[in-house]
Design an enzyme around this catalytic site. Structure first.
Site, short mmCIF file in Angstrom:
data_model
loop_
_atom_site.label_atom_id
_atom_site.label_comp_id
_atom_site.label_asym_id
_atom_site.label_seq_id
_atom_site.Cartn_x
_atom_site.Cartn_y
_atom_site.Cartn_z
N GLU A 186 0.84 -1.20 0.00
CA GLU A 186 0.00 0.00 0.00
C GLU A 186 0.87 1.25 0.00
O GLU A 186 1.78 1.35 0.84
CB GLU A 186 -0.93 0.01 1.21
CG GLU A 186 -1.96 -1.11 1.16
CD GLU A 186 -2.98 -1.04 2.29
OE1 GLU A 186 -2.87 -0.13 3.15
OE2 GLU A 186 -3.88 -1.89 2.32
N HIS A 229 -8.29 1.13 1.39
CA HIS A 229 -8.06 1.00 2.83
C HIS A 229 -8.73 2.15 3.58
O HIS A 229 -8.10 2.85 4.39
CB HIS A 229 -6.56 0.95 3.14
CG HIS A 229 -6.27 0.20 4.42
ND1 HIS A 229 -5.08 -0.43 4.65
CD2 HIS A 229 -7.02 -0.03 5.52
CE1 HIS A 229 -5.09 -1.01 5.83
NE2 HIS A 229 -6.28 -0.78 6.39
#
Length: 321
Positions: A266, A285
């Site tokens: 990420e 997220h």
């Protein structure tokens, strides 16, 4: 209070920042996803008494904690501490706090939203109609009622989602060796064997923390155990799932779809194969960062910082272990 707090990886909600500033604390924020060297530079420049960790590109390790020479507290803006070296913090005598319960409802609702979108075929129908195809025969939506939801992890978020699912008429079972029997109530069945839960559930939703034991917990073998046509939802941590194995299961049709809010890397690479599949729904997220949850997390993180800087003891539920 002449103290300094650095927010690592993005700004804090105004309500949280105001709590610190009203207490006389100087507040500095950095851009999101800064790397290790940028963290060290910020620590050396501002010499914070505490940091609030939001979005980092690397783990906050010992060198970063020691930079600046004044760090007394690390507050996580959330509950997942996989981006903080907890052992190093303990060795340095720096307590690490989490915002327990602050975003649980938001995450549970997000997981339910992903489940609903997958089972109701929303994404594919949206694409068809935008492409000029109006064909009700192509609709593949089903009811959630009567389907079996398997929860992997049964803390606050799992329990909240389980209650929501029961209200929709779903059957719910959960695997969590660390949750007491008293949490399993209202018809939610305790499953003692993860493999059995995976093999029986129509939808599997992940709500476990990232630990050495849960890394790649849902690997190729366990994905193969899942029912043909089942759905996987992940609002936990990306590396709980073997992404390569998940891609293959989605391509082959063994799994009907996946709803993913977290990824192994990420921010993820733009060419992540999960993004090219039509049977995935992905979000960046954000399950735990609704406007409401961000406000609650910011306030709780700020309060945790002030409690420690005032020399007071935090309640056990707020301390990371």
């Amino acid at each position: 209070m002449e103290k300094t707090v650095v927010i690592l990886g993005g700004e804090l909600a105004a309500e949280g920042r105001a709590i610190l500033e009203e207490a006389g604390v100087g507040v500095v924020s950095t851009p999101p996803y800064i790397d290790r060297q940028a963290v060290i530079e910020a620590m050396n420049r501002h010499k914070p008494d505490a940091v609030i960790v939001r979005l980092l590109a690397d783990i906050l390790g010992r060198k970063e904690m020691e930079a600046g020479g004044r760090l007394r507290h690390i507050a996580k803006h959330g509950v997942g501490t996989n981006d903080i070296d907890i052992e190093s913090a303990a060795r340095l005598g720096i307590p690490v706090s989490v915002t327990t319960g602050s975003n649980g409802h938001s995450v549970a609702e997000h997981a339910l939203g992903l489940m609903m979108a997958l089972v109701k075929d929303f994404s594919r129908q949206d694409t068809l109609i935008r492409d000029g195809v109006w064909d009700k025969n192509q609709y593949q939506g089903r009811e959630l009622r009567g389907q079996h939801l398997g929860l992997v992890g049964f803390g606050f978020i799992g329990q909240t989602l389980g209650t929501m699912a029961l209200a929709l008429g779903m059957r719910v079972s959960a695997f969590d060796p660390h949750t007491p029997d008293s949490a399993f109530r209202d018809g939610i069945r305790r499953e003692s064997d993860l493999d059995r839960l995976l093999s029986q559930a129509d939808i599997v939703s992940l709500h476990c923390p990232l630990t050495p034991d849960t890394r790649n917990l849902i690997d190729a073998r366990r994905i193969a155990l899942m029912k043909p046509g089942a759905f996987l939802v992940n609002t936990a941590r990306g590396v709980v799932v073997d992404e390569a194995a998940l891609v293959e299961a989605l391509k082959s049709g063994h799994l009907a779809g996946a709803g993913l809010d977290s990824f192994a890397l990420e921010p993820p690479d733009r060419d992540n194969p999960l993004f090219k599949l039509t049977n995935t729904i992905v979000t960046p997220h954000v399950a735990g960062v609704t406007i409401d949850a961000k406000r609650a997390m910011a306030v709780m993180a700020a309060q945790n910082v002030l409690t420690t800087l005032r020399g007071q003891q935090l309640a056990e539920r707020f301390l990371a272990r």
